[in-house]
Design a protein around this motif. Sequence first.
Motif, short mmCIF file in Angstrom:
data_model
loop_
_atom_site.label_atom_id
_atom_site.label_comp_id
_atom_site.label_asym_id
_atom_site.label_seq_id
_atom_site.Cartn_x
_atom_site.Cartn_y
_atom_site.Cartn_z
N TRP A 32 13.63 13.15 17.20
CA TRP A 32 13.47 13.73 18.54
C TRP A 32 14.33 14.97 18.74
O TRP A 32 13.90 15.91 19.41
CB TRP A 32 13.72 12.67 19.61
CG TRP A 32 12.57 11.73 19.66
CD1 TRP A 32 12.51 10.46 19.13
CD2 TRP A 32 11.27 12.01 20.18
NE1 TRP A 32 11.24 9.95 19.31
CE2 TRP A 32 10.47 10.87 19.96
CE3 TRP A 32 10.70 13.10 20.81
CZ2 TRP A 32 9.14 10.81 20.34
CZ3 TRP A 32 9.37 13.04 21.19
CH2 TRP A 32 8.61 11.90 20.97
N ILE A 35 12.33 17.65 17.13
CA ILE A 35 11.18 18.03 17.96
C ILE A 35 11.64 18.93 19.11
O ILE A 35 11.05 19.99 19.36
CB ILE A 35 10.46 16.78 18.51
CG1 ILE A 35 9.78 16.03 17.36
CG2 ILE A 35 9.46 17.14 19.60
CD1 ILE A 35 9.37 14.63 17.70
N ASN A 36 12.71 18.54 19.77
CA ASN A 36 13.21 19.31 20.91
C ASN A 36 13.71 20.69 20.50
O ASN A 36 13.64 21.63 21.29
CB ASN A 36 14.31 18.54 21.64
CG ASN A 36 13.77 17.33 22.35
OD1 ASN A 36 12.61 17.29 22.75
ND2 ASN A 36 14.61 16.31 22.51
N THR A 42 5.43 18.48 17.09
CA THR A 42 5.40 17.64 18.30
C THR A 42 4.30 16.59 18.17
O THR A 42 3.28 16.82 17.52
CB THR A 42 5.14 18.50 19.56
OG1 THR A 42 3.93 19.22 19.36
CG2 THR A 42 6.27 19.46 19.82
#
Length: 90
Positions: A32, A35-36, A42
């Motif tokens: 995560w 992804i961020n 995503t």
Amino acid sequence: MQNINPTDLVDEAGACRFLGGEQTPVHRSTLWRGINSGRYPTPLKIGPATNRWRVSELADFLEKAAAEAAAERKAAAERKAAAERNGEAA
């Protein structure tokens, strides 16, 4: 990992295993964070609390990362060879 078709979708645990391997999967918080930050692909949001990743996007990411690492190793080797030719310390 069992045979996976590039059009398949995988859940969070599957994405972690795909990116890190069966023996040492990427931790979900690492996934995560990636992804961020824009590093990892995503997921598709297919429900209120359900995400899935396209295997093809994960594979593309790994190919790109491997190519970038290979290019960096080649550039480092070329810099080292140039320094040695010029009599500089490596």
